[in-house]
Design a protein around this motif. Structure first.
Motif, PDB file in Angstrom:
ATOM      1  N   ASN A 177     -12.218  -8.137  -1.215  1.00 24.41           N
ATOM      2  CA  ASN A 177     -11.588  -7.912  -2.518  1.00 24.41           C
ATOM      3  C   ASN A 177     -10.703  -9.068  -2.952  1.00 24.41           C
ATOM      4  O   ASN A 177     -10.030  -8.989  -3.979  1.00 24.41           O
ATOM      5  N   THR A 231      -5.679   1.621   4.190  1.00 16.16           N
ATOM      6  CA  THR A 231      -6.273   2.197   2.985  1.00 16.16           C
ATOM      7  C   THR A 231      -7.794   2.235   3.106  1.00 16.16           C
ATOM      8  O   THR A 231      -8.432   1.212   3.338  1.00 16.16           O
ATOM      9  N   THR A 233     -10.232   1.700  -2.811  1.00 13.06           N
ATOM     10  CA  THR A 233      -9.911   0.395  -3.420  1.00 13.06           C
ATOM     11  C   THR A 233     -11.133  -0.382  -3.867  1.00 13.06           C
ATOM     12  O   THR A 233     -10.990  -1.429  -4.507  1.00 13.06           O
TER      13      THR A 233
END
Lengths: 336, 326
Positions: free
Chosen positions: A152, A183, A188
């Protein structure tokens, strides 16, 4: 692969697990400082991929680079385990002379080009290593191990694009353990299957089970052959799981016990042990003996070396900031 | 000697270093087929090919990172960043990687990259094309930072930067690419360390770097007409800094002014005045003065832009203040 090699691979994976377990103990004893990210659970990925890469040829090896969970990648590439442990202890005999620590293991004598703490930073560095190989006309490749969380970062997209445009000999290995620290990936990441993301750059990619070393080796061999043959970059994703927390400060409160138990059934060491036992290559007693031998080696050779090694001298604090022996023709001083 | 523009000097250094060593490559936006925004690589794409004069996508952080990775295996990349503002995008690979890899590997891996980039304010380019940022690189361990004031250093320092084993930031200036100077036709190198006394004087030391050296020289000429003898120092390298040359000059003149185009807070001038305090405080006969940009983002409007950036007038008036004349 013959039976001796299979036994060696099992021994390596057990060694890697025990090595990390021992660093955990040393951390609890405060002999290791900083952050410590352990590889337990993911052993089949680095062991399997690097088994198929070119290692054991010193500076003719393939180049390997990774993030901060780097101890095992360094050792499998060829960095001496003693020096990796000594680095964790902050000693002058460490892989990075005690200046790097757990997250920054380097050993250029075997082309292990470092562990990096900035998530996603190794993407471009790896493509640069590959550019160097291509430019020099060698058949070496660069192999970049990073987790799913790194994908990401902007560097992921920028580098995938350039690696493809410039047809660089680089293998990106995505170790998808499904958590970016604490997470979970779905929370995400719009596209959960990571290998699908590089289709935006028209890059070859595939996804495989990362808990079974035989599957890892078969897939890695094909990918490495592809890259080495000059066909360009390849992105390979392995589904895996880390059995410990992200780092030592992690309570793992973001994962359920049930999920952890399910993945622990697929422990890469258990899977491979059982297979070799079933194939009659090794017995449970042999494995017990192997574990004792490994523990003895870790304690009486590796940890002993780290404990007994000297610390860096404070007088050397400012060594290695810039070239310590620069050529006066380029550096000066300026002739007045 | 041949009259050479600043951009021609940079181009010549690229050409010679690429001819000398096949490991030298150039990378950047528009530097190949288009010949470079500042013509620094004009014609080199045809001469050395696309593998050595590499047109990159607009991905500053990662193409800098690719250059760094290549340098770790023996290549010598010269990376052009079109404007120093865009270098902010590359700070992760530059500062977190290139500047630290030698140290955190215990001296086992080096990153001999050169990053060239123009800083400075010019032609109403407004806030996002007018940054200076020298102070930021100057405060980063593991980098060398040089600021050639003219073609001689632009050529000679770039050649040294390519051969040096450390990451070197070469800060150029939008206003200086067409600046001309006679430079030798035979090959030469200029060192990456050491300030230079570019004008000798006895009454006050004016310290500049990059473009501000020219402001200091102009002010010095005007001060001379007033009967004030100004010494001008070009720092040349901001990191490592040549403290000795500063000390010697201030011990001679007893008065000092620093001119920088950057904003003042925590700037190059702060560091120079701290250096004066540490090296020769008791040699001072007057309070030091900093001449610097206004602490605002650089405005578009020409009148406002002019007001935001220091001029030779500002340096001249600042010097008169140090001399107690105003």
């Amino acid at each position: 692969m013959n039976d001796a090699d299979k036994k060696r691979l099992l021994r390596e994976m057990i060694f890697f697990r025990r090595f990390e377990d021992r660093t955990f103990e040393a951390y609890m004893e405060r002999k290791i400082g900083g952050f410590l990210h352990l590889y337990s659970g993911q052993e089949a990925v680095a062991t399997g991929v690097l088994e198929k890469a070119r290692t054991g040829h010193g500076t003719d090896n393939d180049y390997v680079i990774t993030g901060y969970r780097d101890h095992i990648h360094a050792i499998k590439t060829g960095a001496p385990a003693r020096e990796v442990m000594a680095e964790l202890y902050g000693k002058e005999t460490g892989s990075s002379r005690g200046r790097g620590g757990s997250m920054h293991i380097f050993d250029p004598t075997v082309n292990f080009m470092g562990g990096y703490a900035l998530v996603g930073q190794p993407f471009p560095l790896a493509a640069g290593l590959a550019m160097g190989c291509k430019h020099k006309g060698t058949d070496q490749i660069a192999i970049c191990f990073l987790g799913d969380g790194a994908n990401n970062q902007g560097t992921f997209h920028e580098t995938m694009n350039m690696a493809k445009v410039w047809n660089l000999p680089v293998l990106f290995v995505c170790e998808n353990n499904q958590y970016a620290i604490g997470t979970r990936i779905e929370r995400t990441t719009a596209v959960v299957d990571q290998y699908k993301r590089v289709c935006a750059y028209d890059m070859e990619a595939s996804q495989h089970d990362g808990m079974d070393i035989d599957i890892v080796m078969e897939a890695a061999e094909k990918a490495i052959d592809f890259v080495r043959s000059g066909k360009g970059p390849y992105f390979i994703e392995f589904m895996t799981y880390r059995f410990r927390g992200h780092s030592m400060s992690d309570s793992k409160g973001y994962r359920t016990k049930e999920e952890e138990a399910e993945w622990e059934k697929r422990d890469p060491i258990k899977i491979y042990s059982q297979r070799l036992i079933e194939q009659g290559i090794i017995t449970p007693e042999d494995i017990k003996a192997m574990e004792r031998e490994i523990d003895d080696e870790i304690e009486n050779d590796i940890v002993k070396f780290a404990e007994e090694s000297p610390e860096p001298r404070v007088e050397d604090l400012d060594k290695y900031v810039l070239d310590d022996n620069p050529d006066p023709r380029w550096i000066g001083p300026l002739q007045k | 000697m041949a009259e050479t523009a600043y951009w021609e000097a940079i181009r010549r250094a690229h050409d010679e270093e690429m001819a000398n060593d096949p490991m030298v490559i150039a990378m950047g936006e528009d530097i190949g087929v288009a010949g470079g925004t500042y013509k620094a690589t004009l014609g080199l794409y045809d001469k050395y090919g696309p593998e050595r004069v590499i047109d990159t996508p607009i991905s500053e952080n990662s193409y800098t990172g690719i250059g760094i990775g290549a340098s770790m295996v023996g290549m010598r990349p010269i990376i052009e960043i079109m404007s120093i503002n865009f270098a902010l995008l590359a700070l992760d690979t530059l500062i977190n990687a290139a500047a630290k890899i030698r140290y955190m590997s215990g001296g086992r891996v080096q990153c001999p990259i050169v990053m060239r980039t123009p800083g400075g304010t010019a032609h109403q380019l407004a806030a996002q094309h007018s940054a200076r940022l020298a102070r930021m690189f100057m405060s980063t361990s593991g980098l060398r930072v040089v600021t050639p004031r003219g073609p001689l250093d632009a050529y000679g320092m770039l050649k040294s930067a390519v051969r040096c084993n450390d990451p070197v930031i070469v800060i150029e200036h939008e206003q200086m690419y067409n600046l001309k100077e006679d430079i030798p036709e035979e090959e030469f190198f200029r060192p990456l360390e050491g300030a230079e006394v570019v004008r000798e004087g006895t009454d006050i030391t004016l310290i500049g770097y990059n473009y501000s050296v020219h402001l200091c020289l102009e002010a010095a000429r005007r001060l001379e007409a007033d009967g004030i003898s100004a010494e001008v120092i070009d720092l040349r390298a901001l990191k490592p800094l040549d403290r000795e040359t500063i000390r010697k000059s201030v011990e001679k003149t007893h008065r000092v002014l620093v001119a920088e185009e950057d904003e003042a807070p925590v700037g190059v001038g702060s560091e120079i005045i701290a250096t004066v305090n540490e090296e020769c405080f008791y040699a001072l006969d007057a309070q030091p003065v900093r001449i610097h940009a206004a602490d605002v983002p650089v405005p578009y409007n020409a009148r406002l832009e002019k007001a935001a950036i220091p001029s030779a007038d500002d340096v001249y008036e600042g010097a008169l203040k140090v001399m107690g004349k105003i």
